[in-house]
Structures are given as C-alpha cells and as structure tokens.
Design an enzyme around this catalytic site. Sequence first.
Site, mmCIF file in Angstrom:
data_model
loop_
_atom_site.group_PDB
_atom_site.id
_atom_site.type_symbol
_atom_site.label_atom_id
_atom_site.label_comp_id
_atom_site.label_asym_id
_atom_site.label_seq_id
_atom_site.Cartn_x
_atom_site.Cartn_y
_atom_site.Cartn_z
ATOM 1 C CD GLU A 43 -1.006 -0.473 3.725
ATOM 2 O OE1 GLU A 43 -2.038 -1.108 3.523
ATOM 3 O OE2 GLU A 43 -0.626 -0.132 4.860
ATOM 4 C CD GLU A 69 -2.996 -3.121 6.319
ATOM 5 O OE1 GLU A 69 -2.521 -1.969 6.321
ATOM 6 O OE2 GLU A 69 -4.222 -3.351 6.519
ATOM 7 C CB ALA A 93 5.973 -3.935 12.740
ATOM 8 C CG PHE A 95 -0.284 -1.475 9.511
ATOM 9 C CD1 PHE A 95 -0.933 -0.932 10.611
ATOM 10 C CD2 PHE A 95 0.315 -0.612 8.610
ATOM 11 C CE1 PHE A 95 -0.982 0.445 10.801
ATOM 12 C CE2 PHE A 95 0.267 0.759 8.793
ATOM 13 C CZ PHE A 95 -0.386 1.295 9.887
ATOM 14 C CG HIS A 138 0.104 3.497 14.120
ATOM 15 N ND1 HIS A 138 -1.090 3.774 14.743
ATOM 16 C CD2 HIS A 138 -0.167 3.502 12.789
ATOM 17 C CE1 HIS A 138 -2.035 3.950 13.838
ATOM 18 N NE2 HIS A 138 -1.501 3.780 12.635
#
Length: 333
Positions: A43, A69, A93, A95, A138
């Site tokens: 993405e 994802e 990471a 995600f 995140h």
Amino acid sequence: METDAQKFPATPGTHIQMTYFEALMQAHMEEMDRDERVVLIGEELSVHGCAKLIERFGKNRIWNTPISEGSFTGLGIGAAINGLRPIVDLSGASFVYLASDQIINQASKLRYMTGGQIEIPIVFRCCMSSLGSYAAQHADRPYPFFMNVPGLKIISPTSAADIKGLMKSAIRDGGPVMVFEDTRLWPIKGNVPTDPDYLIPIGKADVKREGEDVTLIAVAGVIGPTMEAAMALAEEGVSVEVIDPRTLKPLDHEAIKTSVAKTGRLLIAENAHRVCNVGSEIAAVMAEEAFDLLKRPILRLSAPDIHVPFSPALEKDFFPTKDHIIAAVRRLL
C-alpha cells in the site's frame, strides 16, 4: 567494534557508502533485475521510498494496492503459489496483525500440508517504529508473535551491509521469510558490497564487538544503545562482546554458546515486550545447553509489559537505553 567500514573496506568498484534504507532498496533493485518473477506488492508504495523501483519496473512488477493488509497479503501468497516471488510491504509492523491469518494459516502451513507440493517463496516486510509518539496501535515489535509459528523464517538485520545481504537471501529463499526493520536504523550509513550476488546466509549471527567479560545479545533496534554502552564500559575496563543475531528464526545457538563459553555472563537486550520474547527463548536454550558455562544468572532487558505510550516523556525510557544496559552489565559483574 568491527564496523561495516572495517569488514567491507571502501574499495572503488566493490563497496559503496549508503544508508540502511538505500541498501534495502538496492537489494530490491538487484533481485528484480536478476529475476523477473520478483514483484513488489503493498500500500502507498510511492510514498514509502519505492519511487525508483516504480519508475524502473512499472505497474507489471510493482502492485500498488488498497489499504487492506489481509487482502494483498493473500494476493501475494497466491502469486507465490503460481510461480512468482513476491515481496509484500506491510508498512508499519503493527499492521501485520491484520495479515496474520494469511501468514500463519496459509504461507507457513501450505508446504507442510501438501507434502512439499506447494512452495511459498515470499517475503513480508514489516517496519518497526519507536520513539516517535506513534502510540500503541502503530508502535509494536511483533516478531516474537511469529517466532512461535513453524514454517516461517524471521530476520531483523541492524546494518546496511547486513540488510542487503539478508534481504537478497530472503528473496531467493524457497519459503516465507519475514523481515522486521527498525526505522531508526534507516538513516545509518555503512560500506555495502556492490556485488549483485552478495548474500548473507539466513541463520548466522554476527559478532559486532569482541569482548571477554560479558556476552550482550542485541536484537534489532537496541543495537545503538548497546554499542554506546559497550564503548562506555570499555573506558572502565569492562570488555563486552556484542552479538547481533540478525536472524531471529532460526537462532544461531552455536554463536551464542561460543561467546558464553568465553565470558560466562549473558545479557539479552531487545525492544519487544518481556513475556515470551527473543530473550526468553535465548535464555531458555542457554539454560538447557550451556548452564555449566555460566558464572552468573542470565539477565534480560526489554520493554515492559504495557502498551507503548503516546507521551514522549513516558516513551523516552520505555525501551532499553544505554544507562539501562550499563546498569545490567554491572549487575552481572
């Protein structure tokens, strides 16, 4: 410390100074030039440093996807089954949790479940960001989560030369490989071999600094404060041997045991949460296989078992620091 510059002297035509991220992109470029089956999927690739790759290889080789994802990871696995060698860029990471079903239930298991009839030559890139107020959703370092999964290889190199050599090995590997990069390492420069066939074997640790008194295992992004601590301790007459595992699965147990046999003391530092992390695995294996070599109990440093805070003041001491590492080494002595 034996630096990249010492290991790979900057001889014209054989090595070049570049950052960790530049070396990573060079590995992509060389492998895509070498093998037309290598494709990049992810993405917002145009804003994630892949502009040169997009310009060179075009839309047939660079697949820019919606922000989904699980979907594009499944797309990559299907492409691998059908003969391509995808690199799946999962960006942050954290995600990777959204893609974990595809990675664990499909990529890691299909070769086993089909008796070797299906190969999954695929690489998953996961970027770990910390000390930037990214907040809990995140800022995870989820590599221990995947170490428990058979069928996956996991690498987390800490230098420019290592990320190039190991990334190329990952792309050429016949099975699924996860790459966890700490974004704090991206701007750090080193001398990198220009040989398009420069490879580092998956599963081999590297001694970043030789020492006699303490073995210090530094995992991924904690390498910076670890090296600073080792240099500060050297001024006090304490000799610390720093080992970078580089590969988290399979771990290089022999390299660690060799060092522990020399020093008799073991400290493991990493940025993941404490329970069931890399340090836990290394400590367990060394207790089983090298207990008689130890002069003191094994120590572990890690992030505490709370979520990463958004507050810069709280985040500052959340991960192991130079001072934390120095204090732990003194405890071992």
